[in-house]
Design an enzyme around this catalytic site. Structure first.
Site, mmCIF file in Angstrom:
data_model
loop_
_atom_site.group_PDB
_atom_site.id
_atom_site.type_symbol
_atom_site.label_atom_id
_atom_site.label_comp_id
_atom_site.label_asym_id
_atom_site.label_seq_id
_atom_site.Cartn_x
_atom_site.Cartn_y
_atom_site.Cartn_z
ATOM 1 N N LYS A 124 -4.920 -5.887 6.606
ATOM 2 C CA LYS A 124 -5.577 -4.764 5.936
ATOM 3 C C LYS A 124 -7.021 -5.200 5.830
ATOM 4 O O LYS A 124 -7.332 -6.146 5.101
ATOM 5 C CB LYS A 124 -4.956 -4.550 4.561
ATOM 6 C CG LYS A 124 -5.816 -3.766 3.596
ATOM 7 C CD LYS A 124 -4.982 -3.379 2.392
ATOM 8 C CE LYS A 124 -5.797 -2.995 1.172
ATOM 9 N NZ LYS A 124 -7.008 -2.231 1.410
ATOM 10 N N TYR B 251 -4.729 -9.672 3.764
ATOM 11 C CA TYR B 251 -5.666 -8.752 3.116
ATOM 12 C C TYR B 251 -7.062 -9.367 3.144
ATOM 13 O O TYR B 251 -7.317 -10.371 2.478
ATOM 14 C CB TYR B 251 -5.210 -8.505 1.666
ATOM 15 C CG TYR B 251 -5.922 -7.367 0.951
ATOM 16 C CD1 TYR B 251 -6.987 -6.671 1.525
ATOM 17 C CD2 TYR B 251 -5.510 -6.973 -0.320
ATOM 18 C CE1 TYR B 251 -7.609 -5.617 0.863
ATOM 19 C CE2 TYR B 251 -6.130 -5.917 -0.995
ATOM 20 C CZ TYR B 251 -7.185 -5.253 -0.391
ATOM 21 O OH TYR B 251 -7.806 -4.225 -1.054
HETATM 22 C C1 LIG Z 1 -13.753 -2.761 -1.860
HETATM 23 C C2 LIG Z 1 -12.500 -1.976 -2.138
HETATM 24 O O1 LIG Z 1 -12.039 -1.901 -3.253
HETATM 25 N N1 LIG Z 1 -11.919 -1.394 -1.096
HETATM 26 C C3 LIG Z 1 -10.722 -0.605 -1.202
HETATM 27 C C4 LIG Z 1 -9.688 -1.176 -0.329
HETATM 28 O O2 LIG Z 1 -9.899 -1.403 0.837
HETATM 29 C C5 LIG Z 1 -11.028 0.832 -0.784
HETATM 30 O O3 LIG Z 1 -9.837 1.553 -0.638
HETATM 31 C C6 LIG Z 1 -11.940 1.478 -1.803
HETATM 32 O O4 LIG Z 1 -11.262 1.630 -3.019
HETATM 33 C C7 LIG Z 1 -12.412 2.849 -1.361
HETATM 34 O O5 LIG Z 1 -12.906 2.787 -0.065
HETATM 35 C C8 LIG Z 1 -13.457 3.437 -2.292
HETATM 36 O O6 LIG Z 1 -14.668 2.749 -2.199
HETATM 37 C C1 LIG Z 2 -6.704 -0.847 -1.261
HETATM 38 C C2 LIG Z 2 -6.739 -1.143 -2.643
HETATM 39 O O1 LIG Z 2 -7.479 -0.541 -3.333
HETATM 40 C C3 LIG Z 2 -5.853 -2.133 -3.201
HETATM 41 O O2 LIG Z 2 -5.900 -3.279 -2.818
HETATM 42 O O3 LIG Z 2 -5.055 -1.796 -4.065
#
Ligand SMILES: CC(=O)N[C@H](C=O)[C@@H](O)[C@H](O)[C@H](O)CO
Ligand SMILES: CC(=O)C(=O)O
Length: 309
Positions: A165, A137
């Site tokens: 990811k 991740y």
């Molecule tokens: C920085 C962050 O939290 N990224 C999440 C995971 O990749 C995203 O899924 C965000 O929640 C999403 O893109 C909304 O900004």
């Molecule tokens: C993608 C995301 O929001 C998480 O790590 O749970």
């Protein structure tokens, strides 16, 4: 390794609390059933969206257990086991393996700025704890560490590493990880705002924190991308982004806003845990409008409302 089970739309699962703020078995299973019926391919359990960093080990294990009880064998389940201390991550990993999860995933170590040798060791210790495949991740916005190509290549030597990811914002990072990882290697798009572009540049799948607020739209975006309908894909991405911007514009955390939207859809998973703040006052009244935006977009883009029936 069946790569296909990791293809598709994977909502990041939310922390489900009762009215006292304790992890709720019933509400966790309600959210599982809700997302299952939407037709998503799998879930990413216990990540940022699961408020993992604000939960203790018992709570995180309880959530992993309730989700597995509800959906094991029905959906592909990925357990996020990142924690500040390696021993806690290893304990979560072993428990996820026992429960029959399909893969593990973890952020790099947080708080102390450790050298890459320690990050490598941390991820490797988690992998050594079970036979499960592992998904790296990379989320520099929250961890402060951006996965280098050097460490990535080193990790690829471990056959358990089946994917990454990637939540960094440059879509080129996705392209580079895919180029280095190869055809079979799974790259998950991280930023929901860039789902379509992430897919076009090489991501195989997506894991996202806003998917569960609007799974219909992400599933439809994926249909457009896989059918090569790029004009439609761009249009649905624009509507998705308007919704995300609206969810992030309120006075509480985005997760609180999403949980309020879910309540309007009949799914009550409680609130968020401090220091996340709840959406309150006049901003709470704006949730109706956001739900309306989602419903309109679902209609406009011809989404299926349920995969079952
Ligand atoms: C920085 C962050 O939290 N990224 C999440 C995971 O990749 C995203 O899924 C965000 O929640 C999403 O893109 C909304 O900004
Ligand atoms: C993608 C995301 O929001 C998480 O790590 O749970």
């Amino acid at each position: 390794m069946k790569a296909d089970k990791f293809k598709g739309i994977f909502p990041a699962f939310y922390a489900c609390y009762d009215d006292e703020g304790e992890v709720s078995e019933e509400r966790t299973k309600d959210l599982c059933q809700y997302l299952y019926e939407k037709g998503v391919q799998g879930l990413y359990v216990g990540g940022s969206s699961g408020e993992c960093i604000y939960q203790n080990l018992e709570e995180r294990k309880a959530t992993l257990k309730y989700v597995a009880e509800c959906l094991k064998g029905k959906l592909t389940l990925i357990a996020h086991v990142g924690a500040p201390a390696t021993r806690d991550s290893v304990s979560l990993a072993a428990y996820a393996a026992e429960l029959g999860y399909d893969a593990l995933s973890a952020i790099p170590p947080i708080y102390f700025k450790l050298p890459e040798s320690s990050i490598y060791k941390y991820w490797t210790d988690i992998m050594d704890a079970t036979d499960l495949p592992f998904i790296i991740y990379n989320i520099p916005q929250t961890t402060g560490y951006n996965l280098s190509m050097n460490l990535f290549k080193q990790l690829l030597e471990n056959k358990k590493v089946i994917g990454v990811k990637n939540s960094s914002m440059p879509v080129m990072d996705i392209e580079r990880f895919k180029a280095e990882g190869g055809e079979e290697f799974i790259v998950f798009n991280g930023p929901d705002e860039q789902y379509v572009s992430g897919r076009l540049i090489g991501a195989d799948s997506g894991i996202g924190g806003t998917y569960a607020a609007m799974p219909e739209l992400l599933l439809r975006a994926e249909e457009f991308v896989s059918a090569g309908k790029f004009t439609e894909a761009r249009k649905i991405q624009r509507d998705i982004n308007d919704i995300i911007i609206a969810l992030c514009s309120l006075n509480g955390s985005m997760y609180s806003a999403i949980k309020e939207v879910l309540k309007l859809n009949g799914i009550n998973i409680g609130s968020v845990r401090a220091p996340f703040e709840e959406v309150t006052g006049e901003d709470l009244d704006k949730i109706n409008g956001i739900k309306e935006m989602i419903d309109q977009a679902i209609l406009k883009h011809g989404c299926k409302v349920s995969a079952i029936n």
